[in-house]
Write an enzyme that holds these catalytic residues in place. Sequence first.
Site, PDB file in Angstrom:
ATOM      1  N   GLY A 229       0.775  -1.227   0.000  1.00  0.00           N
ATOM      2  CA  GLY A 229       0.000   0.000   0.000  1.00  0.00           C
ATOM      3  C   GLY A 229       0.805   1.273   0.000  1.00  0.00           C
ATOM      4  CD  GLU A 267       2.144  -9.303   1.940  1.00  0.00           C
ATOM      5  OE1 GLU A 267       1.223  -8.762   1.279  1.00  0.00           O
ATOM      6  OE2 GLU A 267       2.017 -10.395   2.507  1.00  0.00           O
ATOM      7  CB  CYS A 268       6.955  -2.703  -0.592  1.00  0.00           C
ATOM      8  SG  CYS A 268       6.537  -1.835   0.936  1.00  0.00           S
ATOM      9  N   GLY A 269       5.462  -3.819  -3.380  1.00  0.00           N
ATOM     10  CA  GLY A 269       5.740  -4.159  -4.764  1.00  0.00           C
ATOM     11  C   GLY A 269       6.099  -2.923  -5.544  1.00  0.00           C
ATOM     12  NE  ARG A 270       1.550   1.311  -6.917  1.00  0.00           N
ATOM     13  CZ  ARG A 270       0.756   1.068  -7.962  1.00  0.00           C
ATOM     14  NH1 ARG A 270       1.076   1.546  -9.140  1.00  0.00           N
ATOM     15  NH2 ARG A 270      -0.332   0.352  -7.816  1.00  0.00           N
ATOM     16  CB  CYS A 345      -7.788   0.541 -34.195  1.00  0.00           C
ATOM     17  SG  CYS A 345      -6.621   0.422 -35.559  1.00  0.00           S
ATOM     18  CE1 TYR A 374       0.563  -4.567  -9.454  1.00  0.00           C
ATOM     19  CE2 TYR A 374       1.678  -2.703  -8.442  1.00  0.00           C
ATOM     20  CZ  TYR A 374       1.064  -3.941  -8.327  1.00  0.00           C
ATOM     21  OH  TYR A 374       0.983  -4.551  -7.113  1.00  0.00           O
TER      22      TYR A 374
END
Length: 406
Positions: A229, A267-270, A345, A374
């Site tokens: 988060g 739990e850090c990702g970003r 398109c 992401y």
Amino acid sequence: MNAIIEQIAACKRTSEAPYSAYLYDMEALRRHAASSIAALPPYCRLYYAVKANPEEPILRALSESVHGFEVASFGEMEKVRRAAPAAPVIFGGPGKTDAEIEGALQLGVQLFHVESRNELQRIGHIASRLGIVAPVLLRVNLRASLPDATLTMAGPRSQFGIDEHEIPDVISLAGTLPSIKLEGFHLHSLSNNLSSERHIQLVKLYCSRVMEWIRMFNLDISYLNAGGGIGVNYAELDDQFDWRAFTEGLAGEVSEVCPPGVTVIFECGRYLSAFCGYYAAEVLDVKHNHGHGFVVIRGGTHHFRLPSSWQHNHPFRILPIERWDYPFARAELTDAEITIAGELCTPKDVLARDIYVEKVRIGDIVLFELAGAYGWTISHHDFLSHPHPQHLFIHEQGSHLQVSAR
């Protein structure tokens, strides 16, 4: 950044094909992860949320410093085991199949996030059949007022976790299942929070709730998983989450209310991977429509869906490329407000809208920053069957660059 620009320039000197690539600064990734972990107080652990970017070089690099990995599928767990065979792994996600549960147990999962009463019983049933005791954290969907953030997974109605009002009943159930060991609680409630002070208050709230359950049920637990988060500011690059202030708060006011002997996991990702990644795409066309400038790139949301998904203008810079191979004049836009659109398109293929630029020409490179999380894996890669971008991992070896690709 210099290494990234150098690599793009080198490619444009030798290749005639329009440029499109993800580039990752691996040394920047290592430095950022190591410094983030070094600032944590001793009772905290930092895991990497693989969903943010599961590329194997990223996982291998992070395995040198993070305390473990959080996965949301068995496929992600297999990727972690290939990159870091002995790393601790936490398995989450709101819809786990029996095959995933069994596979995770067989691969030595450290903890499961349990999302419902039914899932707790299924994990216990499968673990019993395998002769294994499954370590679990109950994921709680809090009803408390939570800080503002881009995404919320608790407070409002959502599919995540166990309703806070049902937690006493599920704790009691866990105590009756011999193949279940209740190791603690998981309280990931929001995503992309940019305020360190609000995140400190959120973790304090988590600690108070967990302390209530410990006292109410006389629990002996090991972990409070505060989830991820922690956000990235795509609008103002110089105004990012204050990690130093956050870790100082963890060492101070949070430690005073944290249940004794309990390890707090993040739990850090970003936050770990976003800063090391770049998405680069060559300008195929520039034009005016109805008085507005448009820049069409070799790429788009099928490569990099994050801006469209989050409805923001993604930060970028224009890299001028002097090479021009055509016998006619090179089109450009100067002192213009532009929209950067992709090659698909659909009018939704937009990565930035109504942004001022001094100059952009056909053949220049648009370099999107903060693209390490992401990006590729959330995108609809094969829509219209355009070629995929390159994936380049840049390693600095003294004064030399080493580039690996996949």
